[in-house]
Design a protein around this motif. Structure first.
Motif, PDB file in Angstrom:
ATOM      1  N   UNK A   8       0.903  -1.204   0.001  1.00  0.00           N
ATOM      2  CA  UNK A   8       0.073   0.095  -0.193  1.00  0.00           C
ATOM      3  C   UNK A   8       0.868   1.273  -0.097  1.00  0.00           C
ATOM      4  N   UNK A   9       2.255   1.154  -0.053  1.00  0.00           N
ATOM      5  CA  UNK A   9       2.877   2.405  -0.254  1.00  0.00           C
ATOM      6  C   UNK A   9       3.054   3.146  -1.518  1.00  0.00           C
ATOM      7  N   UNK A  10       2.790   2.280  -2.686  1.00  0.00           N
ATOM      8  CA  UNK A  10       3.147   2.467  -4.076  1.00  0.00           C
ATOM      9  C   UNK A  10       4.423   2.743  -4.393  1.00  0.00           C
ATOM     10  N   UNK A  11       5.403   1.788  -3.775  1.00  0.00           N
ATOM     11  CA  UNK A  11       6.881   1.764  -3.885  1.00  0.00           C
ATOM     12  C   UNK A  11       7.472   1.450  -5.053  1.00  0.00           C
ATOM     13  N   UNK A  12       6.503   0.555  -5.725  1.00  0.00           N
ATOM     14  CA  UNK A  12       6.744  -0.016  -7.086  1.00  0.00           C
ATOM     15  C   UNK A  12       8.318  -0.708  -7.113  1.00  0.00           C
ATOM     16  N   UNK A  27      15.879   2.332   0.360  1.00  0.00           N
ATOM     17  CA  UNK A  27      15.615   3.360   1.484  1.00  0.00           C
ATOM     18  C   UNK A  27      16.664   3.393   2.447  1.00  0.00           C
ATOM     19  N   UNK A  28      17.249   2.303   3.056  1.00  0.00           N
ATOM     20  CA  UNK A  28      18.280   2.545   3.989  1.00  0.00           C
ATOM     21  C   UNK A  28      19.386   3.510   3.208  1.00  0.00           C
ATOM     22  N   UNK A  29      19.745   3.293   2.219  1.00  0.00           N
ATOM     23  CA  UNK A  29      20.696   4.133   1.480  1.00  0.00           C
ATOM     24  C   UNK A  29      20.613   5.452   0.958  1.00  0.00           C
ATOM     25  N   UNK A  30      18.942   5.901   1.128  1.00  0.00           N
ATOM     26  CA  UNK A  30      18.446   7.188   0.383  1.00  0.00           C
ATOM     27  C   UNK A  30      18.699   6.987  -0.808  1.00  0.00           C
ATOM     28  N   UNK A  31      18.503   5.941  -1.779  1.00  0.00           N
ATOM     29  CA  UNK A  31      18.476   5.970  -3.033  1.00  0.00           C
ATOM     30  C   UNK A  31      17.102   5.504  -3.817  1.00  0.00           C
ATOM     31  N   UNK A  32      16.035   5.610  -2.950  1.00  0.00           N
ATOM     32  CA  UNK A  32      14.674   5.152  -3.500  1.00  0.00           C
ATOM     33  C   UNK A  32      14.086   6.134  -4.163  1.00  0.00           C
ATOM     34  N   UNK A  33      14.596   7.301  -4.490  1.00  0.00           N
ATOM     35  CA  UNK A  33      14.159   8.369  -5.349  1.00  0.00           C
ATOM     36  C   UNK A  33      13.087   9.266  -4.651  1.00  0.00           C
ATOM     37  N   UNK A  34      12.778   9.000  -3.352  1.00  0.00           N
ATOM     38  CA  UNK A  34      11.468   9.734  -2.697  1.00  0.00           C
ATOM     39  C   UNK A  34      11.994  11.014  -2.659  1.00  0.00           C
ATOM     40  N   UNK A  37      -0.055  13.890  14.821  1.00  0.00           N
ATOM     41  CA  UNK A  37      -1.529  13.685  14.727  1.00  0.00           C
ATOM     42  C   UNK A  37      -1.856  14.195  13.102  1.00  0.00           C
ATOM     43  N   UNK A  38      -1.223  14.875  12.503  1.00  0.00           N
ATOM     44  CA  UNK A  38      -1.530  15.458  11.116  1.00  0.00           C
ATOM     45  C   UNK A  38      -1.175  14.501   9.930  1.00  0.00           C
ATOM     46  N   UNK A  39      -0.314  13.604  10.344  1.00  0.00           N
ATOM     47  CA  UNK A  39      -0.065  12.592   9.350  1.00  0.00           C
ATOM     48  C   UNK A  39      -0.346  11.003  10.213  1.00  0.00           C
ATOM     49  N   UNK A  40      -1.442  10.676  10.271  1.00  0.00           N
ATOM     50  CA  UNK A  40      -1.759   9.469  11.026  1.00  0.00           C
ATOM     51  C   UNK A  40      -1.300   8.208  10.164  1.00  0.00           C
ATOM     52  N   UNK A  41      -1.474   8.382   9.115  1.00  0.00           N
ATOM     53  CA  UNK A  41      -0.983   7.152   8.373  1.00  0.00           C
ATOM     54  C   UNK A  41       0.114   7.522   7.408  1.00  0.00           C
ATOM     55  N   UNK A  42       0.747   6.180   6.514  1.00  0.00           N
ATOM     56  CA  UNK A  42       1.892   6.225   5.495  1.00  0.00           C
ATOM     57  C   UNK A  42       1.305   7.154   4.681  1.00  0.00           C
ATOM     58  N   UNK A  47       2.207  11.147   0.696  1.00  0.00           N
ATOM     59  CA  UNK A  47       1.418  11.952  -0.272  1.00  0.00           C
ATOM     60  C   UNK A  47       1.190  11.298  -1.544  1.00  0.00           C
ATOM     61  N   UNK A  48       0.606  11.758  -2.406  1.00  0.00           N
ATOM     62  CA  UNK A  48       0.305  11.272  -3.874  1.00  0.00           C
ATOM     63  C   UNK A  48       1.198  11.956  -4.828  1.00  0.00           C
TER      64      UNK A  48
END
Length: 461
Positions: A97-101, A108-115, A130-135, A140-141
């Motif tokens: 459900x993260x849309x990580x493809x 993600x550990x190495x900060x090369x996910x492109x996010x 509390x403004x960001x209750x879920x992943x 975001x989209x």
């Protein structure tokens, strides 16, 4: 409990105090605390403060910001070492459900996910979690700004997702897994998700006036695994010793070496600075010294943990201001002061306990084509292979128990070394990832790829 400061020479202690005093004064930090670790033990603690008669000690908590990421990375590596996941697994295999493809755990550990570097919406470090209750609220989209695996792009949301991954696989909250698997085994009882007295207050110092403003303290919620933790110089000194040496109750020394191996391509500016990123650890070269660790900053606080691997010296520096002293430089300087004033005394040379004759016969000089190299059998059970002098490819190799070895660093990292024998049992050559090493340059009696001219060596004539 720190060891007596007398373990460092008086001149060294004064130089350390001078360095943090300059940092606190010039950086206009309300307070600054530091500790130095040598040979796995805390040997010095210092503090400077703007409040007379109230110097913080090694038990006062400060917020440590992104040093939290290193703790989260340790939890992920524990899962890998247990076989619960593989770093090359797509994130979606374990956390849907993260849309990580195609983004993997290693990315993600190495900060090369492109996010993206930050979350959508308001500044997450100064607003309630509390403004960001879920992943979905963390990610975001928006489209990822870079393709996965192509470049280093620091991502705070990436580490929030790694914390959620730990929760999904462990079946307990990130905070509980951290306490049970890292904090308690290492004795870090003054490290916590929320502050515990005594704790420093966070301040913003006016850029053009000697005035201060208190910073808000927010619970980051889902973003906690990226920067929530509070800690002390006492606890972080113990954590630094763990990062340098490992602890089999948490992670092995071999896995810690993996974490501090560059895993992300450096940006152009970082190449010039000798900087890189491993798996949850920043890596840099300063003044000819390899340093690993992590920096942290959240509104009201700055933090740095630096380990000089070869010198076995580490430094922790914490300050309670939003901007101010360059703590990464201060940490590197503290390591350098101790390493240069009191150089590490090598452990006594000791011979092998057991000599394996089949390995011993491989020791000595070999040739890759016409380049001479030496294979040495080491007391720790490893073998090393490298040029007789000067630069070039060199590596240590660990035995695999079947007569082969695996490279540990450099060009030969992960490559297999084996001795190829003739039918009579004598050694024909060494094979290293298809490279052939012979006892004589282009040995006519060995299986050299492409063969050797039968007329042998000759002059111009």
């Amino acid at each position: 409990m720190t060891t007596p400061q007398e373990e460092l020479l008086p001149g060294t202690r004064r130089a350390l105090l001078h360095r943090i005093a300059v940092a606190q004064a010039e950086g206009r930090a309300p307070s600054l605390v530091a500790a130095v670790v040598r040979d796995g033990r805390t040997v010095w603690h210092g503090a400077r403060t703007s409040v007379d008669g109230h110097a913080p000690d090694e038990n006062v908590q400060y917020r440590i910001g992104s040093i939290t990421k290193t703790f989260t990375a340790v939890l992920v590596l524990r899962l890998r070492d247990e076989g619960a996941l593989d770093l090359e697994d797509p994130l979606e295999k374990h956390l849907q459900g993260t849309g990580a493809g195609e983004v993997t755990i290693a990315h993600l550990l190495a900060h090369t996910g492109g996010w993206a570097a930050e979350t959508p919406g308001p500044w997450w470090e100064r607003t309630p979690g509390a403004l960001r209750p879920g992943l979905a609220d963390v990610l975001g989209d928006q489209a990822a700004p870079h393709p996965a695996g192509r470049r280093f792009h620091y991502s705070n949301p990436g580490y929030a997702v790694l914390g959620a991954l730990v929760e999904e696989v462990r079946g307990v909250p990130w905070e509980e897994a951290l306490r049970r698997e890292v904090l308690e085994p290492l004795g870090l009882d003054r490290t916590s998700v929320r502050s515990q007295a005594p704790a420093a207050g966070g301040w913003a110092v006016h850029p053009w006036a000697d005035a201060m403003l208190p910073e808000p303290v927010e619970d980051f919620g889902r973003m906690a695994p990226a920067g929530q933790l509070w800690s002390t110089t006492g606890d972080l000194a113990r954590f630094a010793a763990f990062l340098a040496r490992g602890d089999d109750r948490v992670l092995s020394a071999e896995t810690l070496r993996e974490m501090r191996t560059p895993a992300a391509p450096a940006e152009v500016g970082d190449v010039a600075d000798g900087a890189a990123y491993g798996l949850g650890l920043q890596i840099q070269h300063r003044d000819g010294r390899l340093l690993v660790g992590h920096s942290g900053s959240v509104p009201g606080f700055l933090a740095n943990l630096t380990v000089g691997v070869a010198d076995d010296v580490a430094a922790v520096v914490l300050a309670n201001c939003t901007s101010g002293p360059p703590l990464a430089q201060v940490g590197a300087d503290l390591v350098g002061i101790v390493a240069e004033a009191e150089p590490r005394i090598p452990a006594p040379w000791r011979p092998l306990r057991d000599v394996d004759q089949a390995v011993l016969e491989l020791a000595g000089q070999w040739y890759w084509g016409t380049s001479p190299v030496a294979l040495r059998v080491m007391a720790d059970g490893l073998v090393s292979l490298g040029p007789l002098s000067g630069g070039g490819r060199r590596s240590r190799f660990r035995p695999n128990g079947d007569g082969t070895w695996t490279g540990l660093e450099g060009y030969y990292a992960g490559e297999a070394l084996r001795a190829v024998r003739r039918p009579d049992g004598t050694v024909d050559h060494l094979d290293l990832g298809s490279f052939v090493f012979t006892r004589q340059p282009y040995d006519v009696g060995a299986a050299v790829p492409g063969g050797v001219d039968p007329e042998g060596w000759r002059g111009i004539g």
